[in-house]
Structure formats: C-alpha cells, structure tokens
Design an enzyme around this catalytic site. Structure first.
Site, PDB file in Angstrom:
ATOM      1  N   LYS A  92       0.865  -1.190   0.000  1.00 62.71           N
ATOM      2  CA  LYS A  92       0.000   0.000   0.000  1.00 62.71           C
ATOM      3  C   LYS A  92       0.889   1.223   0.000  1.00 62.71           C
ATOM      4  O   LYS A  92       1.824   1.330   0.811  1.00 62.71           O
ATOM      5  CB  LYS A  92      -0.876  -0.017   1.269  1.00 62.71           C
ATOM      6  CG  LYS A  92      -1.807   1.156   1.386  1.00 62.71           C
ATOM      7  CD  LYS A  92      -3.161   0.839   0.796  1.00 62.71           C
ATOM      8  CE  LYS A  92      -3.988   2.069   0.493  1.00 62.71           C
ATOM      9  NZ  LYS A  92      -3.667   2.750  -0.771  1.00 62.71           N
ATOM     10  N   GLN A 113       7.250   3.899   3.842  1.00 67.56           N
ATOM     11  CA  GLN A 113       5.829   3.536   3.865  1.00 67.56           C
ATOM     12  C   GLN A 113       5.599   2.247   4.652  1.00 67.56           C
ATOM     13  O   GLN A 113       4.586   2.100   5.337  1.00 67.56           O
ATOM     14  CB  GLN A 113       5.355   3.356   2.414  1.00 67.56           C
ATOM     15  CG  GLN A 113       3.850   3.295   2.243  1.00 67.56           C
ATOM     16  CD  GLN A 113       3.196   4.661   2.238  1.00 67.56           C
ATOM     17  OE1 GLN A 113       3.682   5.571   1.595  1.00 67.56           O
ATOM     18  NE2 GLN A 113       2.098   4.801   2.953  1.00 67.56           N
ATOM     19  N   LYS A 116       5.494   3.228   8.281  1.00 67.26           N
ATOM     20  CA  LYS A 116       4.341   4.108   8.502  1.00 67.26           C
ATOM     21  C   LYS A 116       3.055   3.284   8.550  1.00 67.26           C
ATOM     22  O   LYS A 116       2.236   3.435   9.447  1.00 67.26           O
ATOM     23  CB  LYS A 116       4.273   5.108   7.336  1.00 67.26           C
ATOM     24  CG  LYS A 116       3.151   6.102   7.428  1.00 67.26           C
ATOM     25  CD  LYS A 116       3.008   6.898   6.145  1.00 67.26           C
ATOM     26  CE  LYS A 116       4.337   7.475   5.686  1.00 67.26           C
ATOM     27  NZ  LYS A 116       4.174   8.467   4.610  1.00 67.26           N
ATOM     28  N   LYS A 128       5.306   1.777  -3.171  1.00 61.30           N
ATOM     29  CA  LYS A 128       5.242   3.127  -3.743  1.00 61.30           C
ATOM     30  C   LYS A 128       5.455   2.994  -5.245  1.00 61.30           C
ATOM     31  O   LYS A 128       6.061   2.027  -5.710  1.00 61.30           O
ATOM     32  CB  LYS A 128       6.343   4.020  -3.141  1.00 61.30           C
ATOM     33  CG  LYS A 128       6.056   5.500  -3.228  1.00 61.30           C
ATOM     34  CD  LYS A 128       5.114   5.991  -2.146  1.00 61.30           C
ATOM     35  CE  LYS A 128       4.700   7.421  -2.387  1.00 61.30           C
ATOM     36  NZ  LYS A 128       3.949   7.986  -1.259  1.00 61.30           N
ATOM     37  N   GLY A 167      -2.798   8.193  -4.214  1.00 61.22           N
ATOM     38  CA  GLY A 167      -2.165   9.378  -4.795  1.00 61.22           C
ATOM     39  C   GLY A 167      -0.915   9.800  -4.034  1.00 61.22           C
ATOM     40  O   GLY A 167      -0.569   9.238  -3.003  1.00 61.22           O
ATOM     41  N   ASP A 168      -0.226  10.764  -4.592  1.00 63.20           N
ATOM     42  CA  ASP A 168       0.928  11.399  -3.944  1.00 63.20           C
ATOM     43  C   ASP A 168       1.158  12.683  -4.746  1.00 63.20           C
ATOM     44  O   ASP A 168       0.221  13.200  -5.377  1.00 63.20           O
ATOM     45  CB  ASP A 168       2.158  10.463  -3.964  1.00 63.20           C
ATOM     46  CG  ASP A 168       3.307  10.968  -3.084  1.00 63.20           C
ATOM     47  OD1 ASP A 168       3.216  10.839  -1.861  1.00 63.20           O
ATOM     48  OD2 ASP A 168       4.296  11.521  -3.615  1.00 63.20           O
ATOM     49  N   THR A 211      -4.292  13.453   5.362  1.00 67.12           N
ATOM     50  CA  THR A 211      -2.883  13.592   5.767  1.00 67.12           C
ATOM     51  C   THR A 211      -2.684  14.892   6.543  1.00 67.12           C
ATOM     52  O   THR A 211      -2.040  14.915   7.597  1.00 67.12           O
ATOM     53  CB  THR A 211      -1.958  13.526   4.537  1.00 67.12           C
ATOM     54  OG1 THR A 211      -2.319  12.390   3.753  1.00 67.12           O
ATOM     55  CG2 THR A 211      -0.503  13.416   4.943  1.00 67.12           C
ATOM     56  N   SER A 380      -6.906   5.713   3.804  1.00 63.94           N
ATOM     57  CA  SER A 380      -6.915   4.787   2.665  1.00 63.94           C
ATOM     58  C   SER A 380      -7.270   3.375   3.140  1.00 63.94           C
ATOM     59  O   SER A 380      -8.033   2.661   2.488  1.00 63.94           O
ATOM     60  CB  SER A 380      -5.539   4.753   1.980  1.00 63.94           C
ATOM     61  OG  SER A 380      -5.429   5.808   1.059  1.00 63.94           O
TER      62      SER A 380
HETATM   63  P1  NDP Z   1       0.987  17.949  -4.029  1.00 63.14           P
HETATM   64  O1  NDP Z   1       1.548  17.715  -5.377  1.00 63.14           O
HETATM   65  O2  NDP Z   1      -0.490  18.000  -3.858  1.00 63.14           O
HETATM   66  O3  NDP Z   1       1.599  19.278  -3.387  1.00 63.14           O
HETATM   67  C1  NDP Z   1       2.965  19.523  -3.272  1.00 63.14           C
HETATM   68  C2  NDP Z   1       3.137  20.978  -2.904  1.00 63.14           C
HETATM   69  O4  NDP Z   1       4.504  21.233  -2.586  1.00 63.14           O
HETATM   70  C3  NDP Z   1       2.775  21.952  -4.002  1.00 63.14           C
HETATM   71  O5  NDP Z   1       2.192  23.092  -3.409  1.00 63.14           O
HETATM   72  C4  NDP Z   1       4.153  22.310  -4.594  1.00 63.14           C
HETATM   73  O6  NDP Z   1       4.187  23.589  -5.201  1.00 63.14           O
HETATM   74  C5  NDP Z   1       4.965  22.364  -3.345  1.00 63.14           C
HETATM   75  N1  NDP Z   1       6.408  22.235  -3.530  1.00 63.14           N
HETATM   76  C6  NDP Z   1       7.096  21.337  -4.256  1.00 63.14           C
HETATM   77  N2  NDP Z   1       8.417  21.519  -4.105  1.00 63.14           N
HETATM   78  C7  NDP Z   1       8.552  22.556  -3.261  1.00 63.14           C
HETATM   79  C8  NDP Z   1       9.660  23.223  -2.673  1.00 63.14           C
HETATM   80  N3  NDP Z   1      10.897  22.837  -2.942  1.00 63.14           N
HETATM   81  N4  NDP Z   1       9.426  24.252  -1.813  1.00 63.14           N
HETATM   82  C9  NDP Z   1       8.176  24.636  -1.518  1.00 63.14           C
HETATM   83  N5  NDP Z   1       7.073  24.046  -2.039  1.00 63.14           N
HETATM   84  C10 NDP Z   1       7.277  23.036  -2.893  1.00 63.14           C
HETATM   85  O7  NDP Z   1       1.603  16.784  -3.099  1.00 63.14           O
HETATM   86  P2  NDP Z   1       1.031  16.240  -1.729  1.00 63.14           P
HETATM   87  O8  NDP Z   1       0.525  17.369  -0.905  1.00 63.14           O
HETATM   88  O9  NDP Z   1       0.182  15.073  -1.978  1.00 63.14           O
HETATM   89  O10 NDP Z   1       2.367  15.645  -1.077  1.00 63.14           O
HETATM   90  C11 NDP Z   1       3.322  16.487  -0.432  1.00 63.14           C
HETATM   91  C12 NDP Z   1       4.252  15.629   0.403  1.00 63.14           C
HETATM   92  O11 NDP Z   1       3.487  14.866   1.355  1.00 63.14           O
HETATM   93  C13 NDP Z   1       5.081  14.604  -0.360  1.00 63.14           C
HETATM   94  O12 NDP Z   1       6.310  14.420   0.288  1.00 63.14           O
HETATM   95  C14 NDP Z   1       4.248  13.323  -0.223  1.00 63.14           C
HETATM   96  O13 NDP Z   1       5.033  12.146  -0.400  1.00 63.14           O
HETATM   97  C15 NDP Z   1       3.788  13.473   1.221  1.00 63.14           C
HETATM   98  N6  NDP Z   1       2.613  12.704   1.578  1.00 63.14           N
HETATM   99  C16 NDP Z   1       1.458  12.829   0.866  1.00 63.14           C
HETATM  100  C17 NDP Z   1       0.343  12.112   1.230  1.00 63.14           C
HETATM  101  C18 NDP Z   1      -0.967  12.302   0.558  1.00 63.14           C
HETATM  102  O14 NDP Z   1      -1.959  11.759   1.069  1.00 63.14           O
HETATM  103  N7  NDP Z   1      -1.061  13.040  -0.538  1.00 63.14           N
HETATM  104  C19 NDP Z   1       0.397  11.128   2.343  1.00 63.14           C
HETATM  105  C20 NDP Z   1       1.633  11.161   3.094  1.00 63.14           C
HETATM  106  C21 NDP Z   1       2.694  11.894   2.688  1.00 63.14           C
HETATM  107  P3  NDP Z   1       3.788  23.750  -6.762  1.00 63.14           P
HETATM  108  O15 NDP Z   1       2.342  23.401  -6.812  1.00 63.14           O
HETATM  109  O16 NDP Z   1       4.110  25.141  -7.032  1.00 63.14           O
HETATM  110  O17 NDP Z   1       4.648  22.728  -7.469  1.00 63.14           O
END
Ligand code: NDP
Length: 448
Positions: A92, A113, A116, A128, A167-168, A211, A380
């Site tokens: 997962k 993961q 976690k 992943k 998703g991610d 999350t 999930s």
């Molecule tokens: P998204 O693609 O929805 O959002 C990522 C965000 O981070 C966007 O706002 C992006 O900006 C921004 N970003 C990317 N690089 C940078 C940087 N260097 N500095 C500042 N902002 C930045 O991803 P998620 O929110 O889904 O995931 C974010 C993190 O959380 C990842 O590490 C993911 O693995 C982790 N995660 C996600 C889960 C989920 O349920 N979605 C679960 C657990 C962990 P822009 O849009 O301008 O590119």
C-alpha cells in the site's frame, strides 16, 4: 558510525550496491541509526537476516508508458511500482507523477511507507510507485491518456488483496479517476484496487483531508503531552500548498492556530496577521502556483521568491509539507534562532539528516513523517474496509477514526521512545514501533 558492527557492515554493503541512490541510502541510514540499540540487544535480528531483508524491496516493476499528446506527438515515460514489504498486508502506498521520480526516490518512499503503515495498526504492507511524467501544463485529455496507458501496464501487478496504490505528488482525484476507470474496464470488476477515489465511485469521505488533518491531530497530541498546551494562538508556517499543506493549514486554523506563512515552488507569502486561507484555497484550486497571485488579493502580505527562506519567518510551529530534503541545516538553524519549538513532517523525509539532528540537539519537539503524516494511508485503509463491506461511513465516523489512529500512533512512538531513549525522541520511537510489527510478522512467516 553505528554501535552495531552488523549494521556498520551492512550499511557499507548497501552503499556499494546502491551508490547512485542517495535518497534511499538516506532513509536506510536514518532507520539504522534509530534501530542501533535494538539491533545490539537482539541477536535474532542478525541471525535471521532481518535487516538485509527489510531494506530490500520484495519486487520492483519498471515499465514503459507510451502516450500521444494533443499535438499528435508520441511520448515515452518510465513507470514504476516498488512492492517493498508485504509481511503484514497487501502493498500500500501512493503513486507520484513528477519529473524527478526515479528508483532511488521510490525506494526511499516505499521503505518509509512500510513502517508508517505498520504504525497505523492496519493490515497494510508498504509500496510506492509513479512515473517521471510531468502533469504540469498538460491538458485534461493528455493526463487521461497518460493515466490510461500507465494503468494498461500496472493493472497486472495490483489488486484489492495484492497491492493498492493511492495518490501522492502530482496524483489526485483526477488522475486516480482516470486510472480506476481503465482498471475497471480491463479487469471487469469494481474492487478497492485504488484509494483516494472520487466519492461517486467508492472513495472515502475525509480521504483528501486525511494527511493534513492527521498531521494536526498528531501535533495536538505532542502539544498536550509535552507542553500541556494546544494550537490556540500558535503561529504556524507550512511549506507546500498541495493536498497535504492546504488541509494542514485549514485544520491548524480550525484548532485555533494562526497560519502566517505558506510556500510553493515559486516562493512563499507571509502575513503576520494570518493568511486568508479562503483565498489561498481558491488560488491553488485554479492553478498550482499561488504565492505571487496572493498579493493581488492581500497587498499587505510579503512575498519572497525563494521558498527555503520561509524557514526564517519567526513562528512557533513549522510543518514541512512539500517534498524530500526541503528543510536543510540552514533552515533548521533559522527556525531555532527565530523561536520555533515544534517541527512536524507532513511530507516524506523533508528534513535532512543533519537538520533533524540539529533540531533534536536544540531540544525542538520533532515528529518524523512516518508517524506524523500517516493519516493519509490510515484513511486509505478505512477506504479499503468500506469498499470490502460495500458500505460507506459518514464524515464524522471517518474523521473520528482518523483522530483515534493518529493519537494511537503518537502513543506508540512516545512509549517506545520512553522505553529506549529520551521520551522526546519520536524518531527512534516511531521507527522502533513500526519495525517491531513488521519484524514479528516476518519471523512468524519463515525465511522468505
Ligand atoms: P501535491 O503535489 O499536492 O503538493 C505539493 C506541494 O509542494 C505543491 O504546493 C508544490 O508547489 C509544493 N512544492 C514542491 N516543491 C517545493 C519546494 N521545494 N518548496 C516549496 N514548495 C514546494 O503533493 P502532496 O501534498 O500530496 O504531497 C506532499 C508531500 O506529502 C510529499 O512528500 C508526499 O510524499 C507526502 N505525503 C502525501 C500524502 C498524501 O496523502 N497526498 C500522504 C503522506 C505523505 P507547486 O504546486 O508550485 O509545485
């Protein structure tokens, strides 16, 4: 480096065999450091080659994804699924679509993961996947064609009881919908093979918020237990304004915190009186980059084009929610200098090893992502349960279960931290608690 000779030798071998995979090695190093004491005191771990097995993915699937863009040009991307560990349940973990995606990043994510998912208490193994496809600037039709072709290969490797992706980064409702549609068409069945689905076809309420909300529930527990405190009037800064960052901001505000700065890839905005999250939400829903546009609505806010500089904004709580290694040592120093007392990772491994150590030595409360951001995979898991029983739960039911799971994860990490090291060291606590569950399941199931 480690007190255990076994870990030292194994890490040297791991570096030699994976020398082009820095993110994977970083995750293994952080894990070995946390496990050092346990390994020194339990000879069975070496005898049964548990560490050799646990750091090696059970299977890596790598495939070609061919798709045609709107101009009729044929494009080729790489697709991956890393099936890391299935000792406690079906693989997962999310799918990431981003140009930086490679085997190292997906191995580190699949490895994290595994622990976690174990921490959630649910029967979920670790995995992943994703692609180096860049969804930015693509039309809906292009996204659909890519997702369909991605699933055309992936479908044969996944299943509701085998491997359940979600998703991610770069993969949300839209992408999951296109992939689920293709899966259903090929396999001719409606099962919970993906999570993060739309509500019209088997998705769970609270999944999109999970999350970020879960992160704030975890932080609330830290505030309560370590400081007899809560979010009320705390100044919060959040990096990333995607699925995780946006929902963390909304929950932090709902719990009484003031979100004063947020970033995206183009910079950050800061407003000492608190950002208007309705505007942030409205802007991010229209297009990914919101920071510069925010000033058109709130000219009194401050914009800075380097997102890393946000760590210098004076705050109480910092929530890195964007991507790996976004919080380097300089950022950690700025946080400490400017009064931050709590850092909790919403993203996966956003804090470098050096920065994590710096924060811990400075006595900052620190929550590692594998515990603090487990809310997404927890819901999930609840989505899988709802799909299996063909019966959805209400918003309140899922939200309440999420809160209980996050509080339980905190308790597990805190208890192990207290038992083996300092009660504030949730890095050690979370790693040990997650590891123990996977370790016992591997021992019970023989040498595989
Ligand atoms: P998204 O693609 O929805 O959002 C990522 C965000 O981070 C966007 O706002 C992006 O900006 C921004 N970003 C990317 N690089 C940078 C940087 N260097 N500095 C500042 N902002 C930045 O991803 P998620 O929110 O889904 O995931 C974010 C993190 O959380 C990842 O590490 C993911 O693995 C982790 N995660 C996600 C889960 C989920 O349920 N979605 C679960 C657990 C962990 P822009 O849009 O301008 O590119």
């Amino acid at each position: 480096m480690f007190n255990s000779e076994y870990l030292n030798e194994l890490f040297e071998r791991t570096k030699e065999r994976n020398n082009s995979q820095p993110e994977y090695l970083q995750a293994v190093e952080e894990f070995f450091e946390a496990m050092d004491f346990i390994v020194c005191n339990d000879p069975d771990i070496e005898k049964y080659a548990i560490m050799e097995r646990i750091i090696e993915p059970e299977r890596i699937i790598k495939f070609r994804v061919t798709w045609v863009d709107d101009k009729g040009v044929i494009n080729v991307n790489r697709g991956y699924r890393v099936q890391f560990n299935s000792a406690i349940g079906p693989y997962k973990g999310g799918l990431r679509f981003h140009p930086s995606v490679n085997e190292s990043i997906l191995k580190f994510l699949g490895f994290e993961q595994t622990f976690k998912n174990a921490l959630t208490g649910l029967p979920l193994g670790g995995g992943k996947g994703g692609s180096d496809f860049d969804p930015r600037g693509k039309s809906d039709d292009e996204i659909m064609r890519f997702c369909q072709n991605f699933m055309l290969e992936l479908y044969r490797h996944i299943g509701a009881d085998t491997d359940v992706p979600a998703g991610d980064i770069g993969v949300g409702f839209r992408e999951i919908g296109f992939m689920y549609g293709m899966y259903r068409k090929i396999v001719n069945e409606n099962t919970g093979v993906l999570t993060g689905k739309g509500l019209t076809y088997g998705g769970s309420l609270v999944r999109k918020e999970a999350t970020g909300y879960g992160l704030c529930y975890f932080v609330s527990e830290m505030l309560r237990v370590y400081r007899n405190d809560n979010f009320e009037d705390k100044k919060v800064i959040i990096s990333g304004c995607g699925k995780v960052g946006m929902h963390a901001a909304l929950k932090a505000q709902e719990l009484g915190g003031k979100v004063i700065a947020m970033s995206d890839i183009n910079g950050y905005v800061h407003d000492e009186n608190g950002l208007d999250l309705n505007i942030v939400k409205m802007l991010t829903e229209k297009a990914p980059e919101f920071t510069q546009k925010y000033l058109e609505y709130r000219p009194s806010a401050v914009y800075e084009s380097n997102p890393t500089k946000m760590w210098g904004v004076p705050c109480d709580i910092a929530l890195p929610c964007a991507t790996q290694n976004e919080l380097p040592i300089e950022g950690a120093k700025s946080l400490v200098e400017n009064g931050c007392f709590l850092v909790a990772e919403g993203a996966n491994m956003p804090t470098t090893i050096e920065a994590t150590k710096y924060l811990q030595h400075a006595d900052i409360l620190f929550a590692p992502g594998k515990a603090a951001n487990a809310g997404g995979v927890a819901v999930s898991g609840l989505e899988m349960s709802q799909n299996a029983q063909h019966y959805p739960w209400t918003y309140a039911e899922v939200d309440q279960k999420l809160e209980v799971i996050m509080s339980d994860i905190f308790k597990k990490a805190y208890t192990e931290a207290r038992k083996y090291t300092d009660h504030r060291n949730l890095v050690v606590g979370a790693n040990i608690a997650g590891f123990m569950r996977v370790y016992r399941a591997m021992l019970d199931q023989g040498i595989l």
